[in-house]
Design an enzyme around this catalytic site. Structure first.
Site, short mmCIF file in Angstrom:
data_model
loop_
_atom_site.label_atom_id
_atom_site.label_comp_id
_atom_site.label_asym_id
_atom_site.label_seq_id
_atom_site.Cartn_x
_atom_site.Cartn_y
_atom_site.Cartn_z
CG ASN A 183 -9.15 -0.89 7.58
OD1 ASN A 183 -8.21 -1.47 6.86
ND2 ASN A 183 -10.04 -0.85 7.50
N GLY A 240 -7.20 4.87 5.17
CA GLY A 240 -6.95 6.07 4.00
C GLY A 240 -6.97 7.47 4.40
CB SER A 287 -4.94 -1.99 -0.41
OG SER A 287 -4.86 -0.23 0.24
CD GLU A 289 -11.02 -4.33 6.27
OE1 GLU A 289 -9.64 -4.52 7.00
OE2 GLU A 289 -10.65 -3.60 5.57
NE ARG A 329 -13.01 2.58 6.53
CZ ARG A 329 -12.10 2.34 6.24
NH1 ARG A 329 -10.97 3.32 5.17
NH2 ARG A 329 -11.91 0.91 5.46
CD GLU A 385 -2.55 -1.51 2.51
OE1 GLU A 385 -3.90 -0.87 2.60
OE2 GLU A 385 -1.97 -2.01 2.81
CE1 TYR A 391 -6.69 3.46 -2.10
CE2 TYR A 391 -6.23 0.84 -2.46
CZ TYR A 391 -7.08 2.26 -1.27
OH TYR A 391 -7.30 1.45 0.06
N1 LIG Z 1 -16.75 -11.41 3.59
C1 LIG Z 1 -17.71 -10.06 3.03
N2 LIG Z 1 -19.08 -10.06 1.92
C2 LIG Z 1 -18.60 -9.77 1.07
N3 LIG Z 1 -17.88 -8.64 0.66
C3 LIG Z 1 -16.97 -8.35 1.38
C4 LIG Z 1 -16.80 -9.43 2.32
N4 LIG Z 1 -15.19 -9.42 2.28
C5 LIG Z 1 -14.76 -8.73 1.96
N5 LIG Z 1 -15.64 -8.04 0.84
C6 LIG Z 1 -15.54 -6.81 -0.08
O1 LIG Z 1 -13.89 -6.54 -0.18
C7 LIG Z 1 -13.49 -5.64 0.18
C8 LIG Z 1 -12.17 -6.06 1.07
O2 LIG Z 1 -12.18 -6.46 1.72
P1 LIG Z 1 -11.32 -6.00 3.16
O3 LIG Z 1 -11.59 -7.39 4.19
O4 LIG Z 1 -12.20 -4.87 3.90
O5 LIG Z 1 -10.09 -6.28 2.93
P2 LIG Z 1 -8.86 -5.00 2.94
O6 LIG Z 1 -8.33 -4.72 4.68
O7 LIG Z 1 -8.39 -5.16 2.00
O8 LIG Z 1 -9.76 -3.57 2.80
C9 LIG Z 1 -14.58 -4.96 1.38
O9 LIG Z 1 -14.48 -4.05 1.27
C10 LIG Z 1 -16.11 -5.64 0.47
O10 LIG Z 1 -15.82 -4.20 -0.88
MG LIG Z 2 -11.63 -3.09 3.97
#
Ligand SMILES: Nc1ncnc2c1ncn2[C@@H]1O[C@H](COP(=O)(O)OP(=O)(O)O)[C@@H](O)[C@H]1O
Ligand SMILES: [Mg+2]
Length: 351
Positions: free
Chosen positions: A302, A306, A176, A300, A284, A15, A245
């Site tokens: 963060n 960002g 990301s 999750e 966040r 990132e 991005y």
């Molecule tokens: N279990 C899930 N169900 C539906 N969409 C998901 C799920 N996990 C992740 N996503 C989608 O993938 C994106 C990235 O996953 P995320 O867990 O937020 O990882 P990162 O830490 O890379 O942001 C999320 O913003 C969402 O759009």
């Molecule tokens: Mg995320």
């Protein structure tokens, strides 16, 4: 006397580029503040720190606390700094490693400490902590590279019975959306796990979460406050790296259109998550909110979200009444407060 704030940006992570964008906004914002002098420290992709072309570092020794020059005319000298602001996303920045170095150097810094950063970064540990605290999350299965090698068929069967397709495959430690795949079949699952294992030796597979993708900003230390939530409407199949991005056509709805009661629940869960994971300063918290079933699940956290002027974290605070520059000022103050509190703790044992 102006306060010297060292901003760390770039970094040894996937990132790196995202960090450059956040740092531009943070550095410009800090420069606009009267009482602050900014020391922008570029961390190269290899991990070297550079201040105005000189290589610098901090030493894990509080006596020489400050920026230590490794080359140039000032080799061997240190300049004092008051606060470090790590604007580093991902590994070697958001994961507790830099925070550990700053603890050893006894320097105040913005954001979560070692444990909060490490647990927040590790999606498997984060989920375990949230379950222990009774905070609702989606179902998942996790395994190591070794486990996958030895019991692939058994793990696939577990994914299929517990989660079904489509499901999400993620490396435990990354951000990301790097290394993340949405998979629709066994074949895609195998490909996605192999890909995720290139980024980490631990991988998780998550059940597909439905509803609105909602994010909430948290600010504070022991009594954190939550912003109004916002909604992400991804332009791609999910909010992947490209949607975040590259094409930048995803929509942020600020504030999110949710019922009053849902907003309060999201805010309370954001604060609970922040406290459970031992965060500080900022974070966040991201959710999936289904107003049809009234289900709110944490996706999750963060700990260094960002931070461009158009990023969700500062935008949500702006909508809640805290403009960008005030937000930066509060974060610096929170870093100092937490440092002072920590300095009061006993580090020796007297019976
Ligand atoms: N279990 C899930 N169900 C539906 N969409 C998901 C799920 N996990 C992740 N996503 C989608 O993938 C994106 C990235 O996953 P995320 O867990 O937020 O990882 P990162 O830490 O890379 O942001 C999320 O913003 C969402 O759009
Ligand atoms: Mg995320």
């Amino acid at each position: 006397m102006k306060k010297k704030v060292a901003v760390l940006y770039g970094g040894r992570s996937g990132e790196h580029e995202v960090s450059l964008r956040s740092a531009t906004a943070v550095i410009d914002g800090l420069k606009s503040l009267q009482d602050i002098e900014v020391l922008p420290i570029f961390v190269t992709q290899e991990g070297s720190w550079e201040l105005n072309g000189s290589r610098v570092t901090v030493l894990p020794d509080p006596i020489v606390s400050g920026l230590y020059f490794l080359d140039g005319a000032r080799t061997g000298l240190t300049v004092t700094i008051d606060v470090v602001f790590p604007v580093l996303h991902g590994t070697y920045g958001e994961d507790g490693t830099v925070q550990g170095l700053l603890e050893l150097a006894r320097l105040p810094y913005v954001g979560a400490g070692v444990a909060g950063s490490a647990i927040g970064m590790d999606k498997i540990l984060m989920k375990a902590a949230l379950i222990a605290a009774g905070i609702p999350i989606g179902d998942y299965v996790w395994f190591t590279a070794n486990g996958w090698q030895k019991e692939q068929e058994k793990l696939i069967a577990e994914v299929e019975t517990k989660l079904d397709y489509p499901c999400f495959v993620k490396p435990a430690n990354l951000g990301s959306s790097v290394g993340i795949s949405k998979v629709y079949s066994k074949q895609e699952l195998e490909v996605a796990v192999t890909k995720a294992l290139q980024y980490d030796r631990r991988v998780l597979v998550e059940k597909l979460l439905v509803g609105k993708e909602i994010e909430c900003s948290v600010l504070g230390n022991d009594e954190p406050k939550a912003s109004l939530p916002g909604e992400i409407i991804p332009s791609n199949d999910f909010y992947d790296y490209e949607a975040k991005y590259v094409n930048e056509t995803s929509t942020l709805v600020i504030p999110a259109q949710l019922r009053e009661q849902t907003i309060s629940r999201v805010q309370q869960m954001a604060v609970d998550t922040f406290i459970t994971l031992d965060c500080a300063g900022l974070a966040r918290v991201d959710f999936f909110v289904d107003e049809l079933t009234d289900e709110i699940l944490v996706n999750e956290i963060n700990t260094l979200p960002g931070f461009t002027t158009i990023s969700m974290y500062p935008k949500l605070w702006e909508a809640t009444g805290i403009p960008f520059s005030q937000l930066l000022q509060e974060l610096i103050q929170l870093a100092e407060e937490r440092f002072q509190e920590k300095s009061k703790l006993k580090t020796t044992f007297d019976s």
